[in-house]
Design a protein around this motif. Sequence first.
Motif, mmCIF file in Angstrom:
data_model
loop_
_atom_site.group_PDB
_atom_site.id
_atom_site.type_symbol
_atom_site.label_atom_id
_atom_site.label_comp_id
_atom_site.label_asym_id
_atom_site.label_seq_id
_atom_site.Cartn_x
_atom_site.Cartn_y
_atom_site.Cartn_z
ATOM 1 N N HIS A 55 47.300 34.999 42.064
ATOM 2 C CA HIS A 55 45.858 34.893 42.303
ATOM 3 C C HIS A 55 45.359 33.447 42.268
ATOM 4 O O HIS A 55 44.166 33.217 42.500
ATOM 5 C CB HIS A 55 45.093 35.709 41.259
ATOM 6 C CG HIS A 55 45.430 37.166 41.263
ATOM 7 N ND1 HIS A 55 45.251 37.979 42.361
ATOM 8 C CD2 HIS A 55 45.957 37.962 40.291
ATOM 9 C CE1 HIS A 55 45.638 39.211 42.076
ATOM 10 N NE2 HIS A 55 46.070 39.230 40.830
ATOM 11 N N PHE A 56 46.233 32.500 41.978
ATOM 12 C CA PHE A 56 45.832 31.096 41.849
ATOM 13 C C PHE A 56 45.106 30.617 43.108
ATOM 14 O O PHE A 56 44.021 30.031 43.038
ATOM 15 C CB PHE A 56 47.066 30.235 41.592
ATOM 16 C CG PHE A 56 46.796 28.761 41.470
ATOM 17 C CD1 PHE A 56 46.271 28.226 40.302
ATOM 18 C CD2 PHE A 56 47.098 27.892 42.522
ATOM 19 C CE1 PHE A 56 46.034 26.861 40.175
ATOM 20 C CE2 PHE A 56 46.864 26.538 42.407
ATOM 21 C CZ PHE A 56 46.333 26.012 41.235
ATOM 22 N N GLU A 57 45.699 30.870 44.249
ATOM 23 C CA GLU A 57 45.108 30.410 45.512
ATOM 24 C C GLU A 57 43.756 31.057 45.800
ATOM 25 O O GLU A 57 42.875 30.432 46.390
ATOM 26 C CB GLU A 57 46.076 30.664 46.677
ATOM 27 C CG GLU A 57 47.214 29.667 46.798
ATOM 28 C CD GLU A 57 48.271 29.813 45.727
ATOM 29 O OE1 GLU A 57 48.999 28.833 45.454
ATOM 30 O OE2 GLU A 57 48.389 30.919 45.134
ATOM 31 N N GLU A 58 43.590 32.306 45.393
ATOM 32 C CA GLU A 58 42.320 32.990 45.625
ATOM 33 C C GLU A 58 41.194 32.313 44.850
ATOM 34 O O GLU A 58 40.111 32.058 45.394
ATOM 35 C CB GLU A 58 42.427 34.462 45.208
ATOM 36 C CG GLU A 58 41.122 35.233 45.307
ATOM 37 C CD GLU A 58 40.572 35.291 46.716
ATOM 38 O OE1 GLU A 58 39.330 35.369 46.873
ATOM 39 O OE2 GLU A 58 41.369 35.256 47.683
ATOM 40 N N PHE A 59 41.450 31.974 43.594
ATOM 41 C CA PHE A 59 40.398 31.341 42.789
ATOM 42 C C PHE A 59 40.091 29.928 43.263
ATOM 43 O O PHE A 59 38.920 29.530 43.315
ATOM 44 C CB PHE A 59 40.784 31.349 41.313
ATOM 45 C CG PHE A 59 40.566 32.678 40.648
ATOM 46 C CD1 PHE A 59 39.278 33.165 40.476
ATOM 47 C CD2 PHE A 59 41.630 33.450 40.215
ATOM 48 C CE1 PHE A 59 39.056 34.405 39.873
ATOM 49 C CE2 PHE A 59 41.425 34.683 39.618
ATOM 50 C CZ PHE A 59 40.130 35.166 39.446
ATOM 51 N N ILE A 60 41.124 29.156 43.617
ATOM 52 C CA ILE A 60 40.824 27.786 44.048
ATOM 53 C C ILE A 60 40.120 27.776 45.403
ATOM 54 O O ILE A 60 39.379 26.843 45.714
ATOM 55 C CB ILE A 60 42.074 26.885 44.059
ATOM 56 C CG1 ILE A 60 43.091 27.337 45.103
ATOM 57 C CG2 ILE A 60 42.700 26.817 42.687
ATOM 58 C CD1 ILE A 60 44.286 26.382 45.223
ATOM 59 N N SER A 61 40.333 28.814 46.195
ATOM 60 C CA SER A 61 39.637 28.886 47.481
ATOM 61 C C SER A 61 38.144 29.122 47.290
ATOM 62 O O SER A 61 37.338 28.811 48.167
ATOM 63 C CB SER A 61 40.229 29.995 48.348
ATOM 64 O OG SER A 61 39.887 31.284 47.857
ATOM 65 N N ARG A 62 37.752 29.665 46.135
ATOM 66 C CA ARG A 62 36.345 29.933 45.842
ATOM 67 C C ARG A 62 35.663 28.742 45.172
ATOM 68 O O ARG A 62 34.444 28.729 45.020
ATOM 69 C CB ARG A 62 36.227 31.142 44.918
ATOM 70 C CG ARG A 62 36.802 32.434 45.467
ATOM 71 C CD ARG A 62 36.671 33.534 44.426
ATOM 72 N NE ARG A 62 37.307 34.775 44.840
ATOM 73 C CZ ARG A 62 37.315 35.886 44.105
ATOM 74 N NH1 ARG A 62 36.719 35.889 42.923
ATOM 75 N NH2 ARG A 62 37.924 36.975 44.549
ATOM 76 N N SER A 63 36.454 27.771 44.745
ATOM 77 C CA SER A 63 35.904 26.649 43.980
ATOM 78 C C SER A 63 35.320 25.580 44.906
ATOM 79 O O SER A 63 35.731 25.447 46.060
ATOM 80 C CB SER A 63 37.000 26.030 43.111
ATOM 81 O OG SER A 63 36.494 24.970 42.337
ATOM 82 N N ASP A 64 34.389 24.833 44.377
ATOM 83 C CA ASP A 64 33.796 23.704 45.101
ATOM 84 C C ASP A 64 34.770 22.529 45.024
ATOM 85 O O ASP A 64 35.095 22.066 43.925
ATOM 86 C CB ASP A 64 32.471 23.333 44.436
ATOM 87 C CG ASP A 64 31.749 22.208 45.170
ATOM 88 O OD1 ASP A 64 32.384 21.476 45.948
ATOM 89 O OD2 ASP A 64 30.531 22.061 44.939
ATOM 90 N N PRO A 65 35.276 22.032 46.152
ATOM 91 C CA PRO A 65 36.269 20.960 46.122
ATOM 92 C C PRO A 65 35.741 19.633 45.603
ATOM 93 O O PRO A 65 36.507 18.727 45.311
ATOM 94 C CB PRO A 65 36.703 20.841 47.588
ATOM 95 C CG PRO A 65 35.560 21.380 48.373
ATOM 96 C CD PRO A 65 34.987 22.468 47.530
ATOM 97 N N THR A 66 34.425 19.505 45.473
ATOM 98 C CA THR A 66 33.832 18.236 45.048
ATOM 99 C C THR A 66 33.583 18.164 43.544
ATOM 100 O O THR A 66 33.132 17.142 43.037
ATOM 101 C CB THR A 66 32.496 17.980 45.767
ATOM 102 O OG1 THR A 66 31.521 18.944 45.329
ATOM 103 C CG2 THR A 66 32.681 18.062 47.269
ATOM 104 N N ARG A 67 33.850 19.264 42.837
ATOM 105 C CA ARG A 67 33.619 19.242 41.388
ATOM 106 C C ARG A 67 34.480 20.292 40.708
ATOM 107 O O ARG A 67 34.957 21.238 41.351
ATOM 108 C CB ARG A 67 32.142 19.513 41.078
ATOM 109 C CG ARG A 67 31.643 20.863 41.536
ATOM 110 C CD ARG A 67 30.132 20.966 41.424
ATOM 111 N NE ARG A 67 29.644 22.297 41.815
ATOM 112 C CZ ARG A 67 29.470 23.313 40.964
ATOM 113 N NH1 ARG A 67 29.736 23.140 39.672
ATOM 114 N NH2 ARG A 67 29.029 24.476 41.388
#
Length: 225
Positions: A55-67
């Motif tokens: 599930h790692f990729e799923e959560f990082i895909s939801r995160s704001d890349p700037t913070r």
Amino acid sequence: MPVSIRKTEPTIGWMGTPTMPSTFERATEYLLDQGSTDQVVQDYADYFRSYTGRHFEEFISRSDPTRFTSEDLAALSCLGVELKGGAVAELLVTRADELNELLNAPDMPDTTADLRHVDKAVIADTSPLSSTYNRLKTIDGIGYVRASKLLAAKRPALVPIRDRVVERFLNAGDAWWAPYLGIVQDPQLVDRVQELSEHVPERVTLLRRVDVALWMAGKRHTAGS
């Protein structure tokens, strides 16, 4: 019996050498060994079917890349790593502006940056990426393992995850980024990992594919020691 790891905190950086340290020969030997084919394919199938790390990729895909966000913390928890309240507060509140400013520095590579194609300056010890890594480590409760995983959540194709299971399997020393650069820029090894990845979701980066294969092998190595 596993070889003990140095107690000094590893440096994430180029380490001044373009060659792959001998301690990482085990990685290439394992991945290129035709005798490992069935095992690696099965490991990928097991990991992306049963392990929470899938599930790692799923959560990082939801995160704001700037913070840094709570989604990054969820991604870390999927890898078996959690932060205590004080560290969470510093990361997301009291030091959020400082850390997020580093993430948005002019020379900071964007989320599409791939370790296979970057200039060495991007991972130099003086680079914004290394500065962010070192600043993360100043937060109580965030050591080099958690710092690498947090940065991998922000730049998944650029930052290799540092994990003690893989460290022991590879008998790794301080170097980490430079050896991974050697791995992902080896056409034979890249082709080999892609060949073994029939059970890996397409969005999973090459770095993560290498890490998962070595982590699964490291778990067996530790269990058999």
